[in-house]
Design a protein around this motif. Sequence first.
Motif, PDB file in Angstrom:
ATOM      1  N   THR A  80      -3.889   3.526   2.967  1.00 33.59           N
ATOM      2  CA  THR A  80      -2.843   2.873   1.896  1.00 33.59           C
ATOM      3  C   THR A  80      -1.391   3.191   2.303  1.00 33.59           C
ATOM      4  N   ILE A  81      -0.754   2.328   1.543  1.00 36.35           N
ATOM      5  CA  ILE A  81       0.838   2.438   1.363  1.00 36.35           C
ATOM      6  C   ILE A  81       1.016   2.213  -0.091  1.00 36.35           C
ATOM      7  N   ALA A  82       0.986   3.253  -0.857  1.00 38.11           N
ATOM      8  CA  ALA A  82       0.767   3.457  -2.307  1.00 38.11           C
ATOM      9  C   ALA A  82       2.168   2.948  -2.994  1.00 38.11           C
ATOM     10  N   SER A  83       3.209   2.976  -2.327  1.00 38.00           N
ATOM     11  CA  SER A  83       4.682   2.695  -2.803  1.00 38.00           C
ATOM     12  C   SER A  83       4.617   1.274  -2.770  1.00 38.00           C
ATOM     13  N   LYS A  84       3.974   0.610  -1.937  1.00 37.35           N
ATOM     14  CA  LYS A  84       3.893  -0.914  -2.002  1.00 37.35           C
ATOM     15  C   LYS A  84       2.787  -1.546  -2.535  1.00 37.35           C
ATOM     16  N   GLY A  85       1.868  -0.684  -2.918  1.00 40.71           N
ATOM     17  CA  GLY A  85       0.541  -1.141  -3.732  1.00 40.71           C
ATOM     18  C   GLY A  85      -0.742  -1.507  -2.655  1.00 40.71           C
ATOM     19  N   GLU A  86      -0.498  -1.173  -1.200  1.00 42.44           N
ATOM     20  CA  GLU A  86      -1.205  -1.700  -0.294  1.00 42.44           C
ATOM     21  C   GLU A  86      -2.256  -0.716  -0.120  1.00 42.44           C
ATOM     22  N   GLY A  87      -3.473  -1.416  -0.200  1.00 44.44           N
ATOM     23  CA  GLY A  87      -4.847  -0.704   0.009  1.00 44.44           C
ATOM     24  C   GLY A  87      -5.451  -0.296  -1.076  1.00 44.44           C
ATOM     25  N   ALA A  88      -4.852  -0.149  -2.316  1.00 46.82           N
ATOM     26  CA  ALA A  88      -5.295   0.041  -3.589  1.00 46.82           C
ATOM     27  C   ALA A  88      -7.039  -0.523  -3.826  1.00 46.82           C
TER      28      ALA A  88
END
Length: 321
Positions: A232-240
């Motif tokens: 994930t790249i939580a800061s970009k919302g990716e992988g959630a």
Amino acid sequence: MAAPDLDELVGRAREGQARAVARLISLVEDGSPRVADIARLLTPHTGTARVIGLTGPPGVGKSTSTSALLTALRSAGKRVGVLAIDPSSPFSGGALLGDRIRMTEHATDPGIFIRSMATRGHLGGLSWATPQAVRVLDAAGFDVVLIETVGVGQSEVDVVKLADTTVVLLAPGMGDGIQAAKAGVLEIADVFVVNKADRDGAEATVHDLKQMISLARRELRGPSWRQPIVRTIASKGEGAAEVVAALDAHHAWLTAHGELARRRSARARDEVEAIALRRLRAELADLRDGDRLADLADLVVARELDPFAAAEALITDLRGY
């Protein structure tokens, strides 16, 4: 301030009124003498919420990941309650970090309830009142309850006693930290999340985790869950969305293999034991305030009684015979 009518308060909480939910959590967190009545009124309305724990070493982005996961769960139509367990202030006993500040984008969403709770000195990454707060959110009709722990490393394993599914977050750059944590939080994971996956070292972290999982599975017998690793790249919302899919897959596996019922039974046993021990400690504290414990201690110091015999005498007093 007059004591609230509990039947009315529970009724309003079940209707989804955030202020009533917050009031009930405050009562259980403050150790109100009415906690037992609250549990009695709430229990018939519980058992439907999925409880998900998020844990991991400091600095991996747990709060940012929680925020991204909230967005994904809401997109799936889920009502979500969040208990963000923070370290306690040594002065006030209140929560220090205030994870709600880091989730302000969800503050106006009526389908999300976020509460920071202080550990109040409780080891293991959770507050002693957390099980009761989970009960409040479950009875209030939340589909998912997320428990985000304080981030203290290996001692954060208490979350597995409360959660149906435990997510362990890691990040690149931990180096030997994965092996150092292996005996702690890594062994409780149902789902691994490697956050900050756009950073150097992400693939090495995933590789280390895959090796660890493979080694652990050699010792297993019978059906077992193979922990997925989600980048994930939580800061970009990716992988959630992929994390939500992994959570759904684990829930389906738990249900199919009877593991969900087993975990919830174990959770109930732990809670009953904790409540009983708390009451026993309170009774011991009452004895400490009197003369009996002091008298027994004096007999031990005078070598007229050994400490085991003194403890047995104290237990006899507690039992009343």
